[in-house]
Enzyme design. Structure first.
Site, PDB file in Angstrom:
ATOM      1  CG  HIS A 101      -1.630  -0.941   1.557  1.00 18.83           C
ATOM      2  ND1 HIS A 101      -1.256  -2.410   2.337  1.00 18.83           N
ATOM      3  CD2 HIS A 101      -3.007  -1.062   1.417  1.00 18.83           C
ATOM      4  CE1 HIS A 101      -2.232  -3.031   2.231  1.00 18.83           C
ATOM      5  NE2 HIS A 101      -3.422  -2.384   2.048  1.00 18.83           N
ATOM      6  CG  ASP A 104       1.704  -1.078   3.322  1.00 19.03           C
ATOM      7  OD1 ASP A 104       0.943  -0.818   4.357  1.00 19.03           O
ATOM      8  OD2 ASP A 104       1.460  -1.839   2.632  1.00 19.03           O
ATOM      9  CG  ASP A 296      -4.263 -10.920  -0.903  1.00 17.94           C
ATOM     10  OD1 ASP A 296      -3.481 -10.728  -1.661  1.00 17.94           O
ATOM     11  OD2 ASP A 296      -4.703  -9.947  -0.065  1.00 17.94           O
ATOM     12  CG  ASP A 307      -8.436 -10.606   7.213  1.00 17.85           C
ATOM     13  OD1 ASP A 307      -8.186 -11.936   7.170  1.00 17.85           O
ATOM     14  OD2 ASP A 307      -8.624  -9.778   6.544  1.00 17.85           O
TER      15      ASP A 307
HETATM   16  C1  XLS Z   1      -7.461  -6.600   4.234  1.00 17.37           C
HETATM   17  C2  XLS Z   1      -7.262  -6.799   3.016  1.00 17.37           C
HETATM   18  C3  XLS Z   1      -5.714  -5.951   2.376  1.00 17.37           C
HETATM   19  C4  XLS Z   1      -5.757  -5.958   1.006  1.00 17.37           C
HETATM   20  C5  XLS Z   1      -4.899  -4.849   0.398  1.00 17.37           C
HETATM   21  O1  XLS Z   1      -8.249  -7.479   4.864  1.00 17.37           O
HETATM   22  O2  XLS Z   1      -6.572  -8.151   2.872  1.00 17.37           O
HETATM   23  O3  XLS Z   1      -4.853  -6.196   3.135  1.00 17.37           O
HETATM   24  O4  XLS Z   1      -5.377  -7.185   0.592  1.00 17.37           O
HETATM   25  O5  XLS Z   1      -5.330  -3.662   0.942  1.00 17.37           O
HETATM   26 NI    NI Z   2      -5.752  -9.218   1.141  1.00 16.70          NI
HETATM   27 NI    NI Z   3      -7.620  -9.412   4.576  1.00 18.77          NI
END
Ligand code: XLS
Ligand code: NI
Ligand code: NI
Length: 437
Positions: A101, A104, A296, A307
């Site tokens: 991001h 980051d 991801d 999460d």
């Molecule tokens: C959050 C998301 C984030 C995205 C990118 O839960 O997974 O990390 O992958 O903004």
């Molecule tokens: Ni993500």
């Molecule tokens: Ni996530």
């Protein structure tokens, strides 16, 4: 040049018999699976935010992680040093990609102008490091959720000023992603969603989100960015009703707003779990709509409802992922990003290596197991045969739409009852899958 991980060698493939915890047992980047080297099939990516910005805080407690190189400040020097740390880590690990991001990698300044200047300074260092190491950018994105200005959302904020700020921020993030040769650009909803309809115009917010994506696409075209746009589904956190709930919801949004072919999906395992789906379901939903762009790979905890962003270690799960991914010959230009963090108890820098090695090995194993199953035609043959009644006779007419309800009624009145049901053999198939694991 200072080494930040002086005790860690380059991580090599040592084979399944190795007992070395700092070696791959299954991920041999040059091993060929279904005609592709594993490094090209899996396209592993390190997530900048968790790996280099994670501190181990949780809603109940303070930072725990030991990161000797990080002074905890928002200074540009600290941010530049983190870039060096990141590239040493990614190179030693042998991952070909990373993701970030904007916030980051680069802290905010006092104004948008100052922020963009800082971002440029950091991007310059990122570019040098990419060139030096050969590590590439899988995707860039913008953090449109941490700053208080996004309290009501970004593209779906009730406040047009915030929409404009978000647009400016994404414009810059796409430009930097382009400058760094990024293969994709991700939109994760962040605060795009709502808690309560008493104060929310849902239609207007969704229209704004579509407008935002079209504007992003137009800008990308105007600067020659050819990367793939990806929308990342997630059903909860931070809002109660996230607009990007799951793959089906995102596909509906994409299709209804003229974004077909422009935006694909970045599917996250943990988000699938939160949506009450399996990852395999989410991947297949995206794939059959020609929208499976990237993943991801972080998983959740089956007993916790948020999460948790854990590294994937479940080979059953990675095999299921690879069964779908291999159907479309990989994810390129997407890849497998570890949007995952070490547990706050795993506070040593070396834990970052153990975590990524485990995730990469788990996916390499999943790929090889799935490829063996596909080679033997274990599921494909069964599935094809299960639908064979649509390959001839009345079934073929249905598929061709050359009959309607009237013809089908006549057909059944003549026959009196539907025949031909066979066992679905679910347990039989589950047993076979276990034989391959
Ligand atoms: C959050 C998301 C984030 C995205 C990118 O839960 O997974 O990390 O992958 O903004
Ligand atoms: Ni993500
Ligand atoms: Ni996530």
């Amino acid at each position: 040049m200072a080494e930040f991980f002086p005790d860690i060698p380059k991580i090599e493939y040592a084979g399944p018999k190795s007992k070395n915890p700092l070696a791959f047992k299954h991920y041999d980047p040059d091993e060929v699976v279904e005609g592709q080297k594993l490094k090209d099939l899996l396209r592993f990516s390190v997530a900048y935010w968790h790996t280099f910005r994670g501190t181990g805080t949780d809603p109940f407690g303070a930072a725990t992680l030991s990161r000797p190189w990080d002074d905890g400040s928002n200074s540009v020097d600290n941010a530049l040093r983190r870039v060096d740390v990141a590239f040493e880590f990614i190179t030693k690990l042998g991952a070909p990609f990373y993701c970030f991001h904007d916030r980051d990698v680069a802290p905010e300044g006092d104004s948008l102008k100052a922020t963009n200047q800082i971002f440029d300074t950091i991007a310059k260092r990122l570019k040098e490091k990419q060139k030096q190491t050969g590590v590439k950018l899988l995707w860039g994105t913008a953090n449109l959720f941490s700053h208080p200005r996004f309290m009501h959302g970004a593209a779906t904020s009730c406040n047009a000023e915030v929409f404009a700020f978000a647009a400016a921020q994404v414009k810059k993030a796409i430009e930097v992603t382009h400058e760094l040769g990024g293969s994709n650009y991700v939109f994760w909803g962040g605060r795009e969603g709502y808690h309560n309809l008493y104060n929310t115009d849902m239609k207007r917010e969704l229209d704004h989100l579509a407008t935002f994506m079209h504007m992003a696409h137009e800008h990308a075209k105007s600067i020659g960015f050819k990367g793939q746009f990806l929308f990342e589904p997630k059903p909860k956190e931070p809002t109660k009703h996230q607009y990007d709930f799951d793959a089906a919801t995102c596909l509906n949004f994409i299709g209804r707003n003229g974004l077909d072919g422009i935006v694909k999906l970045n599917i996250e395992t943990n988000h699938a779990t939160l949506a009450g789906h399996t990852m395999m379901h989410e991947l297949e939903t995206a794939r059959i709509h020609n929208a499976l762009g990237s993943i991801d790979a972080n998983t959740g905890d089956m007993l916790l409802g948020w999460d948790t962003d854990q590294f994937p270690t479940d080979i059953y799960g990675t095999t299921q992922c690879m069964l779908v991914i291999l159907k479309q010959k990989g994810l390129k230009p997407g890849g497998i990003n570890f949007d995952a963090k070490v547990r706050r108890e795993s506070f040593d820098p070396v834990d970052l290596f153990y975590a990524h090695i485990g995730g990469m090995d788990a996916f390499a194993r999943g790929a090889k197991i799935a490829a063996r199953m596909r080679k033997d035609g274990v599921l494909d043959g069964f599935v094809k045969n299960r639908y064979r009644s649509f390959d001839s006779g009345i079934g073929k007419k249905i598929d061709k739409r050359s009959v309607g309800f009237a013809e089908l009624e006549k057909y059944m009145l003549d026959k009196g009852e539907a025949a031909g049901n066979e066992s679905g053999r679910q347990e039989f198939l589950e047993n076979i899958i276990n034989d391959y694991l």
